[in-house]
Design a protein around this motif. Structure first.
Motif, PDB file in Angstrom:
ATOM      1  N   SER A  92      71.538  16.857  55.798  1.00  0.00           N
ATOM      2  CA  SER A  92      70.968  17.559  56.936  1.00  0.00           C
ATOM      3  C   SER A  92      69.698  18.257  56.487  1.00  0.00           C
ATOM      4  O   SER A  92      69.631  18.806  55.385  1.00  0.00           O
ATOM      5  N   ALA A  93      68.678  18.219  57.314  1.00  0.00           N
ATOM      6  CA  ALA A  93      67.428  18.907  57.002  1.00  0.00           C
ATOM      7  C   ALA A  93      67.109  19.932  58.078  1.00  0.00           C
ATOM      8  O   ALA A  93      65.959  20.172  58.406  1.00  0.00           O
ATOM      9  N   GLU A  94      68.164  20.523  58.637  1.00  0.00           N
ATOM     10  CA  GLU A  94      67.967  21.483  59.720  1.00  0.00           C
ATOM     11  C   GLU A  94      67.262  22.747  59.249  1.00  0.00           C
ATOM     12  O   GLU A  94      66.478  23.347  59.989  1.00  0.00           O
ATOM     13  N   ASP A  95      67.552  23.169  57.998  1.00  0.00           N
ATOM     14  CA  ASP A  95      66.995  24.431  57.505  1.00  0.00           C
ATOM     15  C   ASP A  95      65.979  24.248  56.393  1.00  0.00           C
ATOM     16  O   ASP A  95      64.987  24.973  56.325  1.00  0.00           O
ATOM     17  N   ASP A  96      66.236  23.299  55.493  1.00  0.00           N
ATOM     18  CA  ASP A  96      65.366  23.109  54.339  1.00  0.00           C
ATOM     19  C   ASP A  96      64.911  21.662  54.235  1.00  0.00           C
ATOM     20  O   ASP A  96      65.588  20.735  54.690  1.00  0.00           O
ATOM     21  N   ALA A  97      63.760  21.480  53.584  1.00  0.00           N
ATOM     22  CA  ALA A  97      63.233  20.139  53.374  1.00  0.00           C
ATOM     23  C   ALA A  97      64.145  19.345  52.438  1.00  0.00           C
ATOM     24  O   ALA A  97      64.724  19.897  51.493  1.00  0.00           O
ATOM     25  N   VAL A  98      64.269  18.056  52.707  1.00  0.00           N
ATOM     26  CA  VAL A  98      65.098  17.153  51.899  1.00  0.00           C
ATOM     27  C   VAL A  98      64.231  15.985  51.448  1.00  0.00           C
ATOM     28  O   VAL A  98      63.558  15.338  52.263  1.00  0.00           O
ATOM     29  N   THR A  99      64.226  15.732  50.133  1.00  0.00           N
ATOM     30  CA  THR A  99      63.523  14.568  49.602  1.00  0.00           C
ATOM     31  C   THR A  99      64.429  13.358  49.715  1.00  0.00           C
ATOM     32  O   THR A  99      65.490  13.296  49.100  1.00  0.00           O
ATOM     33  N   LEU A 100      64.008  12.392  50.520  1.00  0.00           N
ATOM     34  CA  LEU A 100      64.798  11.189  50.747  1.00  0.00           C
ATOM     35  C   LEU A 100      64.512  10.100  49.728  1.00  0.00           C
ATOM     36  O   LEU A 100      65.367   9.252  49.464  1.00  0.00           O
ATOM     37  N   PHE A 101      63.324  10.141  49.151  1.00  0.00           N
ATOM     38  CA  PHE A 101      62.932   9.038  48.269  1.00  0.00           C
ATOM     39  C   PHE A 101      61.816   9.487  47.337  1.00  0.00           C
ATOM     40  O   PHE A 101      60.933  10.256  47.726  1.00  0.00           O
ATOM     41  N   GLU A 102      61.832   8.973  46.120  1.00  0.00           N
ATOM     42  CA  GLU A 102      60.703   9.097  45.201  1.00  0.00           C
ATOM     43  C   GLU A 102      60.703   7.865  44.306  1.00  0.00           C
ATOM     44  O   GLU A 102      61.724   7.537  43.693  1.00  0.00           O
TER      45      GLU A 102
END
Length: 263
Positions: A156-166
């Motif tokens: 979930s990225a409701e509150d904080d940024a989430v890295t999905l890929f690098e």
């Protein structure tokens, strides 16, 4: 009347058609078998690439995804028809890239790779020859653009940024074939071996953000573009269709000047 072709008739294709005067262009849309969208006046549909080629359009825009690039673009180029590729991530497939290059050479037709949602590609092309050049491209979009991907990962990225890929541009093009064409546009400009790609779902993102950070012996540079999402597809920037329209207008102007490269 000028005849132009488009592969696909999704949100981007509709925006391209609407950007031109309806009484100046005859549009021919290549659609998959069984598709039956409501088409405006001046737009006809075909379901086979041979039919599109027989219409002899002045140019064709691919706006249907990476599979369409592989299936149709080589044949168009072999037939001498200039083609604008929206799904540049398809060129991460080296054999396909080679096929397209050869087809354009054999048919005497231009392949156009527009900037899409990006800017700053001229700078990247300028530093491409420098062995120490390093570039990081970051795609940052609101969570709604990555709803399915977040759900599949149980995140979930409701509150904080989430890295999905690098990872690498080729890995990004494979993992996100419909969403990271901009990443491979960066790779084509400067060289894939010099580029790292990140994908971030960020609830604080004000739009579809593209961040480019470059370092080389020539100096450092950073570019940040925050694009409004397309009304028809929140994963795509509205600028993408505008870039394709600009590329198409430029291509038609070159043809009028006798510089289009068609046989």
């Amino acid at each position: 009347m000028t005849t132009l072709g488009v592969i696909g008739y999704g949100a981007i294709a509709r925006e391209i058609v609407s950007a031109f005067s309806a009484d100046a262009i005859d549009w021919v849309m290549l659609l998959r078998e069984g598709a039956n969208p409501e088409l405006p006046a001046g737009v006809s549909a075909v379901t086979r690439i041979e039919q599109l080629i027989d219409a002899r359009p002045e140019a064709v825009v691919e706006a249907a995804g990476q599979e369409a690039v592989a299936a149709y673009v080589p044949a168009l180029l072999e037939a001498g028809i200039p083609t604008i590729i929206a799904s540049v991530g398809a060129l991460a497939d080296a054999p396909l890239h080679a096929r397209i290059t050869a087809a354009g050479r054999n048919g005497g037709a231009r392949v156009v790779l527009p900037a899409g949602a990006l800017g700053g590609l001229d700078y990247l092309r300028a530093i491409a020859a420098l062995p120490d050049a390093r570039v990081r491209y970051t795609s940052r979009k609101p969570p709604v653009a990555w709803k399915a991907e977040l759900a599949a990962l149980g995140l979930s990225a409701e509150d904080d940024a989430v890295t999905l890929f690098e990872g690498t541009p080729a890995e990004a093009a494979t993992a996100y074939p419909k969403n990271l064409n901009a990443a491979f546009a960066v790779a084509l400009a400067v060289g894939a071996d010099k580029v790292t790609v990140r994908v971030i779902a960020d609830p604080k993102a004000g739009g579809n953000s593209h961040e480019i950070e470059a370092e080389s012996a020539a100096g450092t540079a950073s570019f940040s573009l925050v694009n409004a999402p397309s009304a028809g597809n929140p994963k795509t920037s509205a600028l993408t269709a505008l870039s394709l329209v600009a590329a198409l207008r430029d291509l038609l102007d070159m043809d009028l000047l006798g510089m289009g490269g068609r046989r």
